[in-house]
Every structure is written in C-alpha cells, then in structure tokens.
Design a protein around this motif. Structure first.
Motif, PDB file in Angstrom:
ATOM      1  N   CYS A 109      57.497  69.651  50.253  1.00 12.73           N
ATOM      2  CA  CYS A 109      58.030  68.321  50.546  1.00 12.73           C
ATOM      3  C   CYS A 109      56.972  67.256  50.253  1.00 12.73           C
ATOM      4  CB  CYS A 109      58.448  68.263  52.013  1.00 12.73           C
ATOM      5  SG  CYS A 109      59.077  66.648  52.495  1.00 12.73           S
ATOM      6  N   HIS A 111      56.721  64.413  51.678  1.00 11.99           N
ATOM      7  CA  HIS A 111      56.355  63.627  52.859  1.00 11.99           C
ATOM      8  C   HIS A 111      55.065  64.171  53.455  1.00 11.99           C
ATOM      9  CE1 HIS A 111      57.284  62.573  57.344  1.00 11.99           C
ATOM     10  NE2 HIS A 111      56.499  61.653  56.802  1.00 11.99           N
ATOM     11  N   ARG A 112      55.152  65.313  54.131  1.00  8.07           N
ATOM     12  CA  ARG A 112      53.941  65.878  54.719  1.00  8.07           C
ATOM     13  C   ARG A 112      53.794  67.355  54.398  1.00  8.07           C
ATOM     14  NH1 ARG A 112      54.382  63.655  60.568  1.00  8.07           N
ATOM     15  NH2 ARG A 112      52.923  65.335  61.033  1.00  8.07           N
ATOM     16  N   GLY A 113      54.357  67.725  53.243  1.00  6.27           N
ATOM     17  CA  GLY A 113      53.978  68.999  52.633  1.00  6.27           C
ATOM     18  C   GLY A 113      54.652  70.256  53.124  1.00  6.27           C
ATOM     19  N   VAL A 114      55.714  70.133  53.906  1.00  7.73           N
ATOM     20  CA  VAL A 114      56.348  71.357  54.420  1.00  7.73           C
ATOM     21  C   VAL A 114      57.111  72.067  53.299  1.00  7.73           C
ATOM     22  CG1 VAL A 114      58.213  72.149  55.964  1.00  7.73           C
ATOM     23  CG2 VAL A 114      56.422  70.629  56.813  1.00  7.73           C
ATOM     24  N   TYR A 132      61.504  69.542  58.474  1.00  2.00           N
ATOM     25  CA  TYR A 132      60.673  68.793  59.430  1.00  2.00           C
ATOM     26  C   TYR A 132      61.307  67.438  59.782  1.00  2.00           C
ATOM     27  CZ  TYR A 132      56.018  67.908  61.562  1.00  2.00           C
ATOM     28  OH  TYR A 132      54.976  67.685  62.422  1.00  2.00           O
ATOM     29  N   HIS A 133      61.465  66.555  58.784  1.00  4.30           N
ATOM     30  CA  HIS A 133      62.030  65.228  59.070  1.00  4.30           C
ATOM     31  C   HIS A 133      63.267  64.938  58.232  1.00  4.30           C
ATOM     32  CE1 HIS A 133      57.561  65.197  59.488  1.00  4.30           C
ATOM     33  NE2 HIS A 133      57.866  64.729  60.692  1.00  4.30           N
ATOM     34  N   ASN A 134      63.742  66.001  57.576  1.00  2.00           N
ATOM     35  CA  ASN A 134      65.015  65.931  56.831  1.00  2.00           C
ATOM     36  C   ASN A 134      65.015  65.004  55.623  1.00  2.00           C
ATOM     37  OD1 ASN A 134      67.252  66.438  59.702  1.00  2.00           O
ATOM     38  ND2 ASN A 134      65.850  67.808  58.663  1.00  2.00           N
ATOM     39  N   TRP A 135      63.918  64.848  54.942  1.00  3.17           N
ATOM     40  CA  TRP A 135      63.994  64.223  53.628  1.00  3.17           C
ATOM     41  C   TRP A 135      64.858  65.141  52.758  1.00  3.17           C
ATOM     42  CZ3 TRP A 135      59.124  61.428  51.309  1.00  3.17           C
ATOM     43  CH2 TRP A 135      58.654  60.479  52.233  1.00  3.17           C
TER      44      TRP A 135
HETATM   45  S1  FES Z   1      57.414  67.037  55.876  1.00  2.00           S
HETATM   46 FE1  FES Z   1      59.280  67.117  54.839  1.00  2.00          FE
HETATM   47  S2  FES Z   1      60.426  65.553  55.724  1.00  2.00           S
HETATM   48 FE2  FES Z   1      58.532  65.395  56.700  1.00  2.00          FE
END
Ligand code: FES
Ligand SMILES: [Fe+2]
Length: 401
Positions: A109, A111-114, A132-135
């Motif tokens: 991801c 955003h923060r790499g998940v 994680y945050h549903n991007w």
């Molecule tokens: S790490 Fe993927 S949406 Fe935040």
C-alpha cells in the motif's frame, strides 16, 4: 515440417521446434555415425556453492533485476484474477485488469506500506482494499479511493499514488517479472530463437494445472546442474524414468544465455528411419530449455513442466514446479489422470531423486572431503552454465568471497 497428434479424436498439426530440432538432428547424426562427445572436463571449487558473500553477489547481479518466470497467463483467466509471488524476496502482486492486460505490482500500500493481498493461490477481486485504512486500488493499480480524503489528505494527488508497477513480459503464456521497477524487459533478446520453439510446442495454448513449492537445503546452482546433467538419467532414475532413456545419448547447445538439451528416449533410434517431417521430439526424446538464471522448462510427451528456483541463502533454495497441460481437464477422471502424471514426476522423480541428491551434495560440501567438484563429458552443459555466470560476474575465486 509437421507432426500430427491425436487429442481426444481431434487431429492437430504441430510444426517442429526449429532450435531444438537442430540439437535433435545433431544428436541423431552422432548416433548414426557412432560419434561420441568430445572429451571435456572441468573442476569447480566447492566453496562456490557455500560462500555466503559470493551468494550475495550472485543475488544482486544475477537475480535482483532479472526478468524471472513467475507463472503462466492461463492462471489468470478473467479480470480481477490475481496471485501473489514472494519467492524472489520482493512482494509481487500479479493481476489481470479489466482491459484484459496482466500487470505486476509491488504488493504494498502506498499509504503506510501494508501488504494488500494475501491471496492463497489464484483469487478474484473487483479491487484491492488495504486492510489498514481501506485505501482502494483499481485492478490497473490506480489509487481510486482514500477514506475521509478531504479531512485527512486534502492535498493528496491520487494519480501519483498508484501501486508501484513492475516490468512484466509475456512469451507464449510464460510471465516474466523483474523485481526492479526501473528495469526493462526484452524477451526478444533474452529468449531469441527459443521463442519459436515455445510457439511450436504450443506453450501459449497450454493451461496451468498445478504447482508445488518446496524449500531445499541446497545451493541453487546444484539444482540447475541436476537438470542439465546427461550423465545421471539412467542411473539416479533407474527405478523411475531412467529405463525410458538411452544412456549417454544426449546433447545440449547454448543459445545466448540459455541452454537447450535433448536427451534420447528409447524410441530415439526409430527416428533414424524416419523423414525429418516425421520426427516427434516429444516421443523420441525429452527436450529441456534452461532459461538463465533460474528456470528449466521440460517438455514431456504429454505435458510441460517448469521448474523455477529462488535462492534465499547459499545453502537454501525455494523450488517451484508447475505443470502446464494442453487443455483444461474436462472431468474429474481427466483431472485425476493429470494429478497422477504430475505426482509421478514431482514426488517420485524431482523430490525423491533429483532434489534429494542436491541436498545430499550440499551436506557433502561442508564435510571437507572435496575441495573441488569434477565434471565430465556428459556434464559439459553444466560447465556452459558456469561460463555464463562467469561472463556476467567474472570468474569465481575463493578470495572473492
Ligand atoms: S497502510 Fe494501507 S491504507 Fe493505510
Ligand atoms: Fe534428473
């Protein structure tokens, strides 16, 4: 040049694979003229297979940016079909888009790499939603939705935060991916005339049937060697496939950085009495393509195996053995037939014999019994393989470790 096959009552006509036919023809000449291979021997330091520093250099120079086979396009039948591939050390996500195009991305991801997908085998999805945050990412990798964007990221340009795409190339269904986003793939150059052979063997019409992944305590080069070795076939495999082959009737030929091999089956001598257009390379011989650095494609009489190796340490390698068949099984009986055929090779031959001796050899490496390994005339394509490595990395000396 054509060979006629019957599949379920249907006549199909196959062109002979041009490159392997030349190797086959030369081997037939050897047999006709009772010509033995030129004597060619070599020695290789055992530390070449155990040295972790050398291994790191190999990984960096031979694997990190190289286009590696990660599957077959038939695994992804419809838009949204996807699988993950982590064996190379990079988290790779491969997906068929709505436009029918297959793409590869880093499975990460923005955003923060998940990790986005944890698909077990092939799965289907309309989009990728980060847990994680549903991007949300569309199948072509574009970032399509950021929850609460106006409050959280008012200035975020979604078009700059799509998934990181990896270079992907396809040849007759074989999917090649580089783990380096900045690398480029030129399969025309990488495969050369082998592409026409893949076409003649109808690799692109085959369908994925099954794949197994095992981790072996053996250096990756030992495993490549086992599949280039014409000396062991009737010996190591004497209780399984060995009796199907002639002893010492094998030939290989380098093609760019790749190596083509033909090993004569018992039926090989019959080809002496046949016209060239009656040769059947799948019945008279076993043809294999080694695609540098880590893939071996073996053309069996009725299906095709691919073996891809992903080294994780000097003494450890992930082995992927996949099976491609000419058409999807029509019923359970057909599926059971292919399951049996696959297992005979996967369990009875590869695991119990070839990969077993590779692990045994790796144990021997560490014993101090041998400073060097010896290679003879029927192992000469193994020397070609090591020459290719040396051309890319320079010669190995224990001091370079
Ligand atoms: S790490 Fe993927 S949406 Fe935040
Ligand atoms: Fe073998």
């Amino acid at each position: 040049m054509a060979t006629i096959h019957r599949h379920a009552g249907v006549m199909t006509m196959n062109a002979l694979p041009p490159a392997q036919t030349e190797v086959f023809s030369a081997l037939l000449d050897d047999l006709r003229l009772e010509r033995k291979p030129d004597v060619r021997t070599g020695e290789i330091d055992t530390s070449y297979y155990t040295d972790e520093n050398w291994f790191k250099q190999e990984h960096q120079q031979l694997f990190a940016a190289a286009p590696l086979v990660i599957g077959h396009s038939s695994m992804l039948q419809k838009p949204g079909d996807h699988f993950v591939h982590d064996h190379s050390g990079k988290p790779i996500l491969v997906v068929r888009g709505k436009d029918d195009q297959i793409r590869a991305f880093l499975n990460v991801c923005r955003h923060r790499g998940v990790r986005l997908s944890n698909a077990d085998g092939v799965a289907n999805t309309p989009s990728f939603v980060c847990p994680y945050h549903n991007w949300i990412y569309a199948l072509d990798g574009t970032l399509s939705k950021v929850p609460l964007q106006s409050e959280c990221f008012p200035d975020l340009d979604k078009s700059c935060h799509g998934l990181k795409e990896l270079p992907l190339g396809e040849c007759e269904g074989l999917l090649f991916v580089s783990g380096d986003p900045d690398a480029s793939i030129n399969l025309q150059q990488q495969l050369g005339p082998i592409q026409d052979d893949f076409k003649a063997f109808r690799l692109g019409d085959h369908v994925f049937f099954r794949e197994s992944v095992t981790t072996k305590k053996a250096n990756w080069k030992l495993i490549i060697e086992a599949f280039l070795d014409g000396y062991h076939v009737v010996r190591l495999h004497r209780k399984t496939v060995g009796p199907m082959f002639l002893d010492g009737v094998a030939k290989s030929q380098r093609s760019g950085d790749n190596i083509m091999s033909v090993v004569a089956r018992q039926e090989f001598e019959r080809a002496l009495e046949l016209d060239r257009n009656e040769w059947d390379l799948r019945r008279h011989a076993s043809c294999a393509f080694f695609l540098f650095p880590n893939t071996t494609i073996i053309v069996h009489p009725d299906y095709i195996s691919y073996l891809t190796l992903f080294p994780t340490a000097a003494n450890e390698t992930i082995c992927v053995h996949g099976c491609l068949i000419a058409e999807a099984p029509r019923d359970e009986k057909a599926a059971a037939h292919w399951e049996r055929a696959y297992n005979i090779i996967e369990e009875g031959v590869f695991q119990a014999e070839d990969l077993f001796v590779c692990e045994q050899a790796q144990i021997g490496m560490n014993s101090g019994a041998n400073d060097k390994l010896l290679f003879g005339s029927y192992e000469s394509s193994i020397l070609d393989f090591h020459h290719i490595i040396a051309e890319k990395m320079g010669p190995y000396t224990p001091a370079s470790g």
